[in-house]
Design an enzyme around this catalytic site. Structure first.
Site, short mmCIF file in Angstrom:
data_model
loop_
_atom_site.label_atom_id
_atom_site.label_comp_id
_atom_site.label_asym_id
_atom_site.label_seq_id
_atom_site.Cartn_x
_atom_site.Cartn_y
_atom_site.Cartn_z
N CYS B 56 42.35 11.72 43.16
CA CYS B 56 41.04 11.57 43.80
C CYS B 56 40.86 10.20 44.42
CB CYS B 56 39.91 11.89 42.84
SG CYS B 56 40.32 11.80 41.12
N HIS B 105 54.37 -1.84 45.72
CA HIS B 105 53.14 -1.04 45.73
C HIS B 105 53.25 0.13 44.75
CE1 HIS B 105 49.39 0.63 47.24
NE2 HIS B 105 49.99 1.80 47.25
#
Lengths: 272, 448
Positions: B56, B105
């Site tokens: 989400c 990342h």
């Protein structure tokens, strides 16, 4: 001669375990605390062997002079802790117990290697029984006091309602309360048995089982406090803070009867 | 010099920091089926390996691409098309990381450093699931495997070496932690829910999930109590039996709309006498308060109101921020380690180190056999050494030729990695230690 080596090994083990427990608080790894517990158990086993051997070679209970008593106290505190540790899974107490045992053993090391002879008056079975039971009782009562002190700290932290800082190292209140309760209960029983054994011995040697000597007075006072504590717990349903406070107060009186009395009074209970 | 066609690791995506919810949800919705998304990315001609992560709070594509911008552009347009976005929107929200930056990342994401609630544990599971799907689709190869396993290891290091995930950062978890500080284990403990409300229900749910045994619901309207009790499989009670219930309960969560105190000090005192001083944990979530603060002064009673809980959460949040700095250092360290590994995957250094290794073995063996070699005549000694060298060179000739040939293909990395592994060129001890049990378990999931 195995004994000195065993003693040194046990002493060293207690030192290692102390280091381990303190490190476990700093690095916050369960594995370190677990290793320290095993180290402590190993030291305890060696210590047990040492005392058994000394008993065997000396031909009398290994708890007659001051040094032997301190060594026994370290042994009993460690043993008591290890039992509670397996029962409640709280290793934090070890960070207090291991240094305490190490300290007691260090003091012991000053005199334990001396000659192993006993005055005639202290021969027989009642003296070792008296010393073993009272010291076991005192070790357990000391553990109870330690758990009580930790309880008060945790209680304070919870009441102050700040984000946990050091309270995270402390076990839950319920576990501490349980340790406190069980240690007082068992300690009280052992301590009482020890006093009775002493009284039997005194009846045989001095002709009177009890004579209100200063040491006996303070011991009795401490004993009464424990009677009160056990009563409040079992009959009135005391839990938590009050019980913890009383167990600390009672131990203070007990410590005075154990050591402090000799500084302020002359007592018949002096065999040095 | 032999060079295989250069490849690159690229990560494109957007997260809660760069893209507003409206865009993220459009993307998540349209991608919907993650398996299909992986297949689509895999379908881009420049893409060698691919991983698609959608939660989400983020949508990311990690790919092993041919050198050049064509592949990156293709990934961009994949996201553009899937999200039905305008190019402007895309430009604003999208980030593109390459090689070591892509690895960093990914490590930060897996370690939950890039999460909205830093340190939350779910993200690692989501990354693992994304990897599983990539494996299932046959979209993972040597690089994605290595990179993801490395990421899992980074996440584990961060979790065990920093306190980033310890201590609650939500009010309801703070309540659970406090309950554990008091009771130790929550098994067999009874919760009393007074009134209803989102936060108190959430707290009750967390307590139940952590072992609490039974739940009793009290409400001014019995109907509501019955409804809520049903939801928790608890017991509804009339409101005027609240005082009795205080005797049975261990944890009381109160959030009624009452203007005065619902639970008074006298009630708590009386209940405590009846329950023989067993610990009582009172949580007052209501504003205005439901429980008389004086009740919290009683021994063995612990009273927390909403501000107390919030204060704990704030404190814990600060701790997490501090721990995050440590975690970032771990990520840096591991990124460096990964880049080092990446560099060894060139063909030339591998050939060189394979030859070095062979020479080292020959040297060592000759040294060992020096005692009898010394007894030989000079000419014989020379012959022995030539023989040994030629055997080894013959042995190595075919693998090295294959390796050089493979350097023209896309599949070279697999070759290089296999050679490095077979001959343990990354150091015998290190290469073993590099793949822990976890890695081996992970590779089992690959279809054979």
């Amino acid at each position: 001669m195995m004994e000195p080596w065993l003693f040194k090994a046990a002493l060293f083990g207690y030192l290692l375990s102390t280091g381990g427990y303190l490190a476990s608080i700093v690095v916050r790894r369960v594995i370190v605390a677990r290793a320290s517990t095993w180290l402590l158990f190993a030291s305890f086993s060696i210590h047990t062997l040492f005392m058994a051997l000394r008993w065997w070679t000396g031909g009398h209970g290994p708890v007659v002079n001051v040094y032997e008593s301190l060594s026994f106290l370290a042994w009993a505190v460690t043993g008591g802790y290890l039992v509670f540790q397996t029962m409640t899974k709280t290793r934090v107490l070890g960070a207090f117990v291991a240094p305490l045992s190490f300290l007691l053993m260090t003091i012991t090391s000053a005199g334990i290697t001396g000659e192993n002879v006993v005055p005639d008056i202290l021969r027989g079975y009642w003296v070792p029984a008296h010393v073993i039971f009272t010291l076991t009782g005192e070790a357990l009562l000391a553990l109870a006091c330690l758990a009580g002190a930790m309880y008060l700290l945790q209680d304070r932290a919870l009441r102050n309602k700040k984000a946990f800082r050091f309270s995270r190292f402390l076990p839950p209140l319920r576990d501490l309360d349980r340790i406190n309760h069980l240690a007082v209960l068992w300690g009280f029983v052992a301590f009482t048995a020890g006093i009775l054994a002493g009284a039997v011995w005194a009846g045989a040697v001095w002709g009177r089982p009890w004579q209100w000597d200063p040491k006996q007075v303070f011991t009795f006072l401490a004993w009464m406090l424990y009677v009160l504590l056990v009563h409040q717990r079992l009959a009135i349903g005391w839990k938590g803070r009050k019980a913890a406070l009383l167990s600390i107060l009672a131990l203070a009186v007990l410590l005075f009867s154990l050591a402090g009395v000799h500084a302020f009074f002359t007592t018949v209970h002096d065999f040095s | 010099m032999i060079f295989h066609e250069k490849m690159q690791i690229v990560l494109v995506g957007m997260n809660h920091k760069t893209a507003p919810l409206a865009i993220r949800e459009r993307l998540a919705l349209s991608c919907g089926d993650a398996l299909r998304a992986v297949a689509d990315v895999r379908g881009i001609p420049q893409v060698n390996e691919a991983l698609y992560l959608s939660t989400c709070n983020r949508v990311e594509v990690l790919a092993h691409l041919k050198e050049g911008t064509a592949g990156i552009d293709a990934l961009r347009s994949f996201i553009l098309a899937h999200g039905n976005l305008s190019p402007d929107e895309l430009e604003e929200c999208l980030y593109v990381y390459r090689d070591d930056k892509a690895a960093r990342h990914l490590f930060r994401v897996a370690a939950s450093l890039d999460s909205m609630v830093m340190g939350e544990p779910q993200i690692l599971g989501q990354v693992k699931e994304a990897y599983r799907q990539s494996v299932r689709q046959g979209a993972s190869g040597i690089l994605i495997n290595k990179l993801l396993h490395h990421a899992f290891r980074v996440a584990k290091r961060v979790r065990t070496e920093t306190a980033i995930a310890s201590n609650a950062v939500s009010v309801s978890y703070a309540a659970v932690e406090l309950a554990k500080k008091i009771f130790g284990r929550l098994e067999g403990k009874t919760i009393l829910l007074v009134g209803a409300g989102e936060m108190s229900e959430l707290a009750a749910r967390h307590l139940l999930k952590n072992g609490a045994g039974k739940i009793v619901v009290v409400n001014r309207t019995l109907e509501n109590a019955v409804r809520l009790a049903e939801e928790f499989q608890g017991v509804p009670e009339e409101f005027d039996r609240l005082e009795e219930q205080l005797e049975e309960a261990d944890i009381v969560i109160s959030s009624t709309g009452a203007s005065g105190y619902v639970v008074t000090e006298a009630m708590v005192r009386a209940a405590l006498r009846r329950r023989k001083n067993r610990f009582l944990f009172l949580i007052d979530i209501a504003v205005p308060r439901d429980i008389d603060p004086a009740a919290g002064e009683i021994d063995n009673v612990y009273l927390y109101n909403i501000d107390h809980l919030q204060e704990i959460v704030d404190g814990n949040m600060k701790t997490r921020m501090r721990e995050a700095e440590k975690a970032e250092r771990i990520v840096e360290e591991e990124t460096l380690r990964f880049t080092e590994w990446l560099n060894t995957l060139e063909v030339v250094p591998t050939i060189r180190s394979l030859k070095d290794r062979a020479d080292a073995i020959i040297g060592g063996e000759i040294e060992k056999s020096l005692s009898w070699i010394r007894d030989l005549r000079d000419a014989d000694r020379e012959r022995v050494e030539i023989l040994v060298h030629s055997v080894v060179n013959k042995m190595l000739h075919d693998p090295l030729t294959s390796l050089k040939d493979a350097s023209q293909d896309d599949g070279v990395l697999a070759y290089v990695a296999a050679v490095r592994d077979l001959f343990r060129l990354d150091g015998a001890g290190k290469s073993r230690g590099h793949r822990g049990k976890k890695d081996e378990k992970g590779t089992k999931e690959e279809p054979s």
